[in-house]
Write a protein that holds these residues in place. Structure first.
Motif, mmCIF file in Angstrom:
data_model
loop_
_atom_site.group_PDB
_atom_site.id
_atom_site.type_symbol
_atom_site.label_atom_id
_atom_site.label_comp_id
_atom_site.label_asym_id
_atom_site.label_seq_id
_atom_site.Cartn_x
_atom_site.Cartn_y
_atom_site.Cartn_z
ATOM 1 N N LYS A 77 6.705 10.474 -6.626
ATOM 2 C CA LYS A 77 5.816 9.681 -5.771
ATOM 3 C C LYS A 77 5.191 8.509 -6.520
ATOM 4 O O LYS A 77 4.001 8.217 -6.347
ATOM 5 N N PHE A 78 5.955 7.883 -7.353
ATOM 6 C CA PHE A 78 5.560 6.648 -8.055
ATOM 7 C C PHE A 78 4.232 6.825 -8.797
ATOM 8 O O PHE A 78 3.394 5.922 -8.824
ATOM 9 N N CYS A 79 4.067 8.024 -9.395
ATOM 10 C CA CYS A 79 2.732 8.316 -9.938
ATOM 11 C C CYS A 79 2.573 7.945 -11.419
ATOM 12 O O CYS A 79 1.449 7.915 -11.917
ATOM 13 N N HIS A 80 3.670 7.650 -12.132
ATOM 14 C CA HIS A 80 3.511 7.269 -13.539
ATOM 15 C C HIS A 80 3.153 5.786 -13.642
ATOM 16 O O HIS A 80 3.504 4.995 -12.759
ATOM 17 N N ALA A 88 0.828 -1.220 0.000
ATOM 18 C CA ALA A 88 0.000 0.000 0.000
ATOM 19 C C ALA A 88 0.856 1.261 0.000
ATOM 20 O O ALA A 88 0.471 2.272 -0.596
ATOM 21 N N ASP A 89 2.026 1.223 0.641
ATOM 22 C CA ASP A 89 2.813 2.450 0.802
ATOM 23 C C ASP A 89 3.231 3.054 -0.541
ATOM 24 O O ASP A 89 3.078 4.258 -0.756
ATOM 25 N N LEU A 90 3.755 2.198 -1.447
ATOM 26 C CA LEU A 90 4.173 2.724 -2.758
ATOM 27 C C LEU A 90 2.973 3.314 -3.496
ATOM 28 O O LEU A 90 3.074 4.369 -4.127
ATOM 29 N N GLN A 91 1.858 2.634 -3.407
ATOM 30 C CA GLN A 91 0.647 3.134 -4.085
ATOM 31 C C GLN A 91 0.240 4.496 -3.542
ATOM 32 O O GLN A 91 -0.347 5.304 -4.255
ATOM 33 N N LEU A 92 0.558 4.724 -2.257
ATOM 34 C CA LEU A 92 0.225 6.022 -1.647
ATOM 35 C C LEU A 92 1.304 7.067 -1.940
ATOM 36 O O LEU A 92 1.232 8.198 -1.469
ATOM 37 N N GLY A 93 2.347 6.646 -2.656
ATOM 38 C CA GLY A 93 3.423 7.582 -3.000
ATOM 39 C C GLY A 93 4.487 7.681 -1.918
ATOM 40 O O GLY A 93 5.321 8.590 -1.948
ATOM 41 N N LEU A 94 4.460 6.750 -0.960
ATOM 42 C CA LEU A 94 5.377 6.865 0.185
ATOM 43 C C LEU A 94 6.665 6.072 -0.013
ATOM 44 O O LEU A 94 6.623 4.870 -0.308
ATOM 45 N N ALA A 95 7.788 6.757 0.176
ATOM 46 C CA ALA A 95 9.084 6.075 0.133
ATOM 47 C C ALA A 95 9.509 5.805 1.567
ATOM 48 O O ALA A 95 9.937 6.711 2.271
ATOM 49 N N THR A 96 9.348 4.556 2.013
ATOM 50 C CA THR A 96 9.737 4.195 3.378
ATOM 51 C C THR A 96 11.136 3.584 3.357
ATOM 52 O O THR A 96 11.793 3.536 2.306
ATOM 53 N N GLY A 97 11.581 3.060 4.511
ATOM 54 C CA GLY A 97 12.946 2.545 4.649
ATOM 55 C C GLY A 97 13.421 1.681 3.483
ATOM 56 O O GLY A 97 14.484 1.954 2.900
#
Ligand code: FPP
Ligand code: MG
Length: 448
Positions: free
Chosen positions: A386-389, A358-367
């Motif tokens: 934010k991984f939007c393309h 879910a995090d990538l889909q939300l545009g979040l770059a975590t650890g």
């Protein structure tokens, strides 16, 4: 002693690989005690769970249904557990313990368990009817009649003899005070309120294996009921009657919001340092921001909840105990969120009661993504946008998979958990301390 705990307990930065966990003074190993932290306070945890629904009672059936929704699908109760174990591990140690213990037996705010439900003013001034506490709250009356309130009872003075008893010497874990039990409920309420908001922001379809509250009731009701839970938590907090605990816990809500806002912030490229260069200042800033928001959105409630537990147990300024509680909760909270961020990558199917990745889909770059960036510079532009393309999420996931990102994030979590366990050495040995030690291992090993 104090310098030792502060030096070792408050590090905020990701430990370099060369400083890996093996070089930490004590490592997480299979030699840890086999204590089950949940079993140590099982009766208290079930009482807390039962009482929570009563605290949230409202006269509006619709509101009642939403506010109790997340409490009827129980959480792991990690935050209440933390408050209870820190209470047990520190009660009797602080200078003001005799006073707190004595006050808990008096009928005043912070006193007998029943008086924690007393309104702070006339019941109809609060105008917040809770049918579960009918004798302490009143139904709305269109008329407000002026009358002299009863004279408040004269505050009792503690007898000086209370300071001569040394309960810590008699029992290894003095009992948990009613105020600390209530604090455990308050932190759980704040946590649930934050999830009601979070599931709107994240558009989460599921929570704990069931429909999320926004899916079940809609965004407006989810947010309003989150605010209602927060309102009830605030009143319960005020009734604790301890200004230091009130200030600590009240500041958590602001921290949660700050953390969420920070999480939404873009990682901007620097004019002369393109994002493709992973060793850039931009990447360092991204790590600082990531860990800061991790503290704010997750660890702050645990750290300040733990510290407040020590405060309510009479740990005073100038003593190490509040510092230990805070450092433990802070490091444990960061470890918890790092593991959460790893599990998000490992959750292929619906193992967390929510979809994986879910995090990538939300545009979040975590650890894991931030570490993968160090090995694969092409991650930089993906993070920036934010991984939007189309295809970005899949590409980022494969870069993480090809890198040591997940493994290194786990190592970082272990390092924080180890720090959390190390600070406990400043407390005397007890069952509760063993429980707190074992909890650090549970956090690392959790799979959901
Ligand atoms: C879950 O994180 C969310 C939080 C730990 C904090 C959420 C805080 C807010 C939405 C701020 C507003 C709060 C209040 C009380 C007004 P996650 O999304 O990483 O975890 P998840 O996978 O369990 O959703
Ligand atoms: Mg979420």
């Amino acid at each position: 002693m104090r310098g030792w705990a502060i030096r070792r307990g408050f590090c905020l930065y990701p430990f370099r690989r060369s400083l890996s966990i093996a070089s930490s003074s004590t490592t997480h190993s299979s030699q840890l005690p086999r204590t089950d932290p949940f079993a140590l306070v099982a009766p208290e945890l079930s009482q807390i769970r039962a009482d929570l629904v009563r605290l949230l009672g409202t006269a509006h059936p619709g509101l009642d249904e939403i506010t109790s929704y997340y409490f009827l699908r129980p959480s792991k109760q990690l935050r209440p557990l933390l408050v209870l174990l820190i209470s047990q591990a520190t009660n009797g140690l602080g200078r003001d313990w005799p006073l707190k213990k004595w006050a808990s037996e008096q009928a005043c705010p912070g006193g007998l368990a029943e008086s924690l439900d007393e309104p702070l003013s006339r019941a109809d001034v609060l105008n917040d009817w809770n049918p579960s506490i009918p004798d302490k709250t009143t139904v709305y009356d269109p008329e407000y009649s002026l009358s002299f309130p009863p004279m408040p009872a004269k505050a009792q003075q503690p007898p000086s003899s209370i300071f001569s008893s040394s309960e810590r010497a008699l029992t290894s874990s003095p009992s948990i005070l009613p105020t600390q039990m209530r604090l455990a409920q308050i932190v759980e309420m704040i946590h649930a309120a934050s999830l009601l908001h979070d599931d709107v922001i994240d558009e989460s379809p599921l929570r704990r294996g069931s429909l999320s509250a926004p899916q079940a009731f809609g965004n407006k009701f989810a947010i309003l009921s989150g605010n209602f839970v927060l309102g009830r938590a605030s009143v319960a907090l005020a009734r604790l009657g301890d200004s230091e605990a009130i200030r600590l816990i009240a500041s958590v809500t602001a921290n949660l919001v700050e953390g969420e806002i920070l999480q939404m912030q873009n990682i901007e490229p620097h004019a002369d340092e393109p994002l493709a260069k992973p060793s850039s200042q931009v990447a360092k800033n991204a790590w600082t921001t990531y860990l800061q928001k991790t503290y704010l959105k997750t660890a702050s409630l645990m750290a300040k909840g733990a510290r407040s537990a020590a405060v309510l147990g009479g740990c005073a300024d100038g003593e190490i105990y509040k510092e230990v509680a805070y450092a433990y909760g802070r490091n444990l909270g960061i470890a918890f969120q790092l593991v959460d961020d790893v599990l998000d990558y490992e959750a292929v199917e619906d193992t967390l009661g929510k979809p994986g990745g879910a995090d990538l889909q939300l545009g979040l770059a975590t650890g894991p993504a931030l570490y993968a960036w160090e090995e694969h510079p092409e991650m930089g532009p993906l993070i920036e946008r934010k991984f939007c393309h189309a295809g970005d999420v899949e590409l980022a996931r494969s870069l993480v998979r090809k890198s040591a990102g997940v493994e290194r994030t786990r190592e970082l979590a272990v390092a924080y958990a180890t720090r959390s366990r190390d600070v406990l050495q400043a407390l005397p040995e007890s069952e509760a301390r063993a429980g707190l030690e074992a909890l650090t291992e549970r956090i690392i090993k959790r799979r959901s």
